[in-house]
Design an enzyme around this catalytic site. Structure first.
Site, short mmCIF file in Angstrom:
data_model
loop_
_atom_site.label_atom_id
_atom_site.label_comp_id
_atom_site.label_asym_id
_atom_site.label_seq_id
_atom_site.Cartn_x
_atom_site.Cartn_y
_atom_site.Cartn_z
N LYS A 1 -19.35 20.62 47.70
CA LYS A 1 -20.20 20.87 46.54
C LYS A 1 -21.42 21.71 46.91
CE LYS A 1 -19.81 16.66 45.11
NZ LYS A 1 -20.10 15.28 44.78
N LYS B 1 -15.93 23.85 55.58
CA LYS B 1 -15.10 23.11 54.63
C LYS B 1 -15.54 23.36 53.19
CE LYS B 1 -17.45 18.83 53.91
NZ LYS B 1 -17.23 17.57 53.30
N LYS C 1 -32.09 14.72 53.37
CA LYS C 1 -32.49 14.67 51.96
C LYS C 1 -34.00 14.72 51.81
CE LYS C 1 -28.31 12.65 50.23
NZ LYS C 1 -27.53 11.45 50.03
P1 ADP Z 1 -18.96 17.14 48.94
O1 ADP Z 1 -18.86 17.57 50.39
O2 ADP Z 1 -18.41 18.14 48.03
O3 ADP Z 1 -20.36 16.67 48.56
P2 ADP Z 1 -18.38 14.36 49.13
O4 ADP Z 1 -19.19 14.32 50.39
O5 ADP Z 1 -18.95 13.72 47.90
O6 ADP Z 1 -18.03 15.89 48.80
O7 ADP Z 1 -16.95 13.79 49.45
C1 ADP Z 1 -16.27 12.78 48.74
C2 ADP Z 1 -14.95 12.55 49.44
O8 ADP Z 1 -14.15 13.74 49.48
C3 ADP Z 1 -15.07 12.11 50.90
O9 ADP Z 1 -14.11 11.11 51.16
C4 ADP Z 1 -14.79 13.35 51.70
O10 ADP Z 1 -14.22 13.05 52.94
C5 ADP Z 1 -13.80 14.09 50.82
N1 ADP Z 1 -13.97 15.53 51.01
C6 ADP Z 1 -14.98 16.30 50.53
N2 ADP Z 1 -14.81 17.59 50.89
C7 ADP Z 1 -13.66 17.64 51.62
C8 ADP Z 1 -12.96 18.70 52.26
N3 ADP Z 1 -13.35 19.96 52.19
N4 ADP Z 1 -11.81 18.40 52.92
C9 ADP Z 1 -11.36 17.12 52.96
N5 ADP Z 1 -11.98 16.09 52.38
C10 ADP Z 1 -13.13 16.32 51.71
#
Ligand code: ADP
Ligand code: TRP
Length: 355
Positions: free
Chosen positions: A223, A220, A113
């Site tokens: 966001k 994966k 970050k």
């Molecule tokens: P992002 O990667 O979109 O920023 P976050 O890190 O805020 O998402 O993730 C919030 C929750 O959603 C976590 O528990 C994370 O493990 C789950 N999560 C996010 N993306 C995935 C994914 N592609 N597959 C499975 N779980 C996910």
């Protein structure tokens, strides 16, 4: 016997996507009967990247509606907004007295970050940490690494410890923060010679963890990857995204190995479709009769079957301000009750006492 406390938070930085749904939300819904679940929206954590105020509020509201629409029941689980619990902010100040700036600076999420805040690219192999640290200290006023970013793990530790949570479902990228939380808890206990905080661990849902892939061929859904299908996506936009998903030229010989982009489509199909449909397309891939266009059309409809009821509920809930206010108030009351108890103990332990 009282139920074990499960806590998880999500930063209010945008809409929730299928990855969040299958990787987190759907599992939260399943465990809300068996544990004392507390799910919150980490709006103070979202502030570390200085969002514009109108966006921040809109995002808090969106995530709240998405939690509820996905099936989290405010009468079973405690749903609250982090900033509604001022005890968190006070304990963050107190816990910071036992957190080293060195250990915070070495945290992976901080380095990532801080680089972003300074406009630097991802670190290369053999990059000089010392030069990076100099840049942080010497950065210009318009590109600064704010102290909130540095102390992000303290705030997260407080979220967990103040609620006395011992099970914390998080994604892989958050495990280091959980490790720090355990370290801070141990340090607090040993400094004050108390046995006050229990160490929290990642929640193991059992079975293989779900990884929802993106539509762009690799990795994966996330966001920051810009490859998401959002729960709130309108059917037309959703179909378009799926139809544009990366594939390859198709199998040339029977039983060819599958390239990652195609395997990703099958992973999504496995999550959203029936075993018969999955088998149909697997067989078609194996005998080279598959048409990716058909597969994508099917996939889009199957995803829509999952997301449409959720999307409709999200929109209904967003329109019902009274309901949202009630949920938030009820959640804040419950969350504050536990937080106030912990904070009073912590103040006492640290020697802040009333005359
Ligand atoms: P992002 O990667 O979109 O920023 P976050 O890190 O805020 O998402 O993730 C919030 C929750 O959603 C976590 O528990 C994370 O493990 C789950 N999560 C996010 N993306 C995935 C994914 N592609 N597959 C499975 N779980 C996910
Ligand atoms: N840092 C977490 C994330 O970005 C969100 C979060 C904040 C959290 N406080 C928490 C998660 C406490 C679990 C427990 O995903």
């Amino acid at each position: 016997m009282s139920k074990e406390i499960v806590l998880s938070g999500i930063r209010s930085t945008g809409n929730l996507h299928l990855g969040n749904y299958y990787g987190a939300l759907r599992k939260f819904v399943k465990i809300q009967d068996d544990y004392d679940c507390r799910f919150f929206i980490a709006d103070l954590h979202a502030l570390t990247t200085n969002p514009n105020p109108a966006d921040l509020h809109a995002n808090v509201k969106k995530i709240l509606a998405e939690y509820l629409a996905a099936g989290i029941d405010p009468d079973k689980a405690t749903i609250f907004i982090q900033s509604d619990v001022p005890e968190v902010a006070e304990m963050y100040l107190l816990l910071n007295m036992h957190v080293g700036i060195g250990e915070l600076m070495r945290t992976t999420s901080f380095k990532d970050k801080a680089r972003k805040a300074l406009g630097l690219s991802a670190p290369a192999e053999g990059d000089d940490d010392e030069a990076f640290e100099k840049q942080i200290i010497g950065s210009e006023t318009n590109k600064r690494v704010n102290a909130g970013l540095l102390t992000y793990p303290t705030l997260m530790a407080v979220d967990i410890l103040i609620q006395k949570a011992t099970k914390v479902p998080v994604g892989k990228d958050q495990l280091q923060h959980l490790e720090l939380t355990r370290r801070f808890a141990r340090r607090f206990n040993s400094f004050y010679n108390v046995d006050y905080f229990a160490e929290p661990y990642d929640f193991d849902f059992g079975g293989a963890p779900v990884k929802v892939p993106g539509l762009d061929g690799s990795g994966k859904m996330g966001k920051s990857e810009g490859n998401c299908i959002y729960l709130i996506d309108e059917p037309k936009a959703l179909r378009k995204k799926v139809m544009r998903a990366v594939t390859d030229e198709g199998p040339k010989e029977p039983n060819s190995p599958m390239a990652e982009p195609v395997a990703n489509l099958f992973s999504l199909l496995e999550l959203t479709s029936t075993p018969e449909v999955v088998k149909h397309y697997r067989d078609a891939y194996a005998d080279c009769s598959i048409r990716y266009g058909d597969l994508k059309k099917q996939l889009a409809e199957d995803i829509l079957a999952v997301t449409t009821p959720i999307r409709e509920r999200i929109n209904d809930i967003l329109a019902d301000e009274d309901y949202l206010r009630r949920v938030v108030k009820q959640g804040a009351e419950k969350a504050r009750e536990s937080a106030a108890k912990t904070l009073a103990d912590v103040r006492q332990i640290m020697g802040i006492r009333k005359f």
